[in-house]
Design an enzyme around this catalytic site. Structure first.
Site, short mmCIF file in Angstrom:
data_model
loop_
_atom_site.label_atom_id
_atom_site.label_comp_id
_atom_site.label_asym_id
_atom_site.label_seq_id
_atom_site.Cartn_x
_atom_site.Cartn_y
_atom_site.Cartn_z
N ARG A 180 69.18 51.50 140.55
CA ARG A 180 68.45 52.69 140.14
C ARG A 180 68.75 53.82 141.12
NH1 ARG A 180 65.18 52.94 136.04
NH2 ARG A 180 64.93 50.67 135.92
N PHE A 238 79.32 57.29 129.06
CA PHE A 238 78.87 58.17 130.14
C PHE A 238 79.29 57.66 131.52
CE2 PHE A 238 75.03 55.83 128.51
CZ PHE A 238 75.04 54.80 129.44
N LYS A 265 70.36 62.50 126.52
CA LYS A 265 70.00 61.10 126.66
C LYS A 265 69.86 60.51 125.25
CE LYS A 265 66.87 57.93 129.02
NZ LYS A 265 66.81 56.95 127.92
N LYS A 298 66.61 60.95 134.56
CA LYS A 298 66.26 61.25 133.17
C LYS A 298 65.24 62.37 133.16
CE LYS A 298 63.15 57.25 133.17
NZ LYS A 298 62.86 55.93 132.56
#
Length: 279
Positions: A190, A120, A49, A196
């Protein structure tokens, strides 16, 4: 007096129009939920990340997550694909402030040479994640864009492998890891298929004050002001359940909270309440 009122009205209208334009330009992107250990992600893919600025290329313009048009030099966008790509504008770990300064300032010029665009996602393409990314790889095979990179995706063989990768990233001042289900077709919003993973730390602090809430927490606790053993004070407003807000920790009691490292100013990053320390 009348001129002052008119001027304020013009400013208000201009602000509203600017907000509407920004909203209209805001790209519809996928966003990350937070991973927890109960989630089985074996077979998914993982990548670092990156702590940069989200850069969405819609095939014609480079936009931030909020829809602000960025103005890199012409050479930076040369040979960019005619289709949408989504990624992170980044320099190196722990360098967010500089990245933000470069990409959000007009006429940054050669400073853009420090930036790489790490992709990504390739929105609106067919197939799973790896198939969508292969569309960009094909484009880059015949078009040279040195700073445009496809972020490496590694298949997760075990939960321990994920934890080892997370430890490796965070030990070198990286922000964390993203895990994604590679079989899912492109979606926005979302997502439960994009998570994450961050390494957190925990410590204790003594409650100094109960701060009132607002909105849905009106007449309840909103947050607590507390102090660590080193004398550092902070406010914690996340992690509390409704029963905690109705019956908050007592002043003088010790609570445990988690955090994700420190800011450059030495403040706790994203402090979250965990529990009252048992006596």
């Amino acid at each position: 007096m009348r001129w002052v009122v008119v001027s304020r009205f013009i400013v208000l209208i201009s602000t509203c129009l600017f907000s509407l334009i920004s909203l209209a330009n805001k790209p519809d992107l996928f966003l990350l939920k937070t991973y927890d250990d109960s989630k089985d992600v074996v077979g998914w893919v993982m990548s670092e990340k990156l702590d940069g600025v989200r850069g969405f290329w819609n095939g014609q313009e480079l936009l931030t997550r909020g829809g602000k048009k960025l103005t890199p030099p012409k050479w930076f966008l040369k040979n960019y694909p005619p289709f949408a790509i989504d990624g992170e504008l980044w320099t190196k770990r722990g360098d967010f402030e500089r990245v933000s300064s470069i990409v959000r300032t007009k006429n940054s010029g050669d400073r853009w040479k420090l930036i790489t665009h790490n992709i990504f996602e390739v929105p609106n393409q067919q197939g799973g994640l790896l198939e969508r990314l292969s569309v960009l790889k094909s484009h880059l095979f015949s078009h040279s864009v040195p700073h445009l990179k496809v972020l490496k995706q590694t298949q997760i063989q075990s939960k321990q492998q994920l934890q080892n990768f997370l430890t490796e990233v965070t030990s070198h001042k990286g922000e964390g890891v993203v895990v994604r289900n590679p079989e899912v077709l492109y979606e926005t919003g979302r997502l439960a298929s994009a998570l994450k993973v961050k390494k957190y730390f925990d410590t204790e602090c003594t409650v100094l004050e109960i701060l009132p809430g607002k909105g849905k927490y009106l007449h309840k606790m909103g947050s607590v002001l507390c102090q660590t053993a080193t004398g550092k004070q902070l406010k914690i407003g996340s992690g509390f359940k409704d029963k905690d807000r109705a019956n908050p920790p007592a002043i003088g009691s010790k609570i445990t909270f988690k955090y994700y490292g420190f800011t450059k100013k030495g403040n706790f990053k994203y402090p979250v309440y965990l529990r009252v320390r048992s006596k």
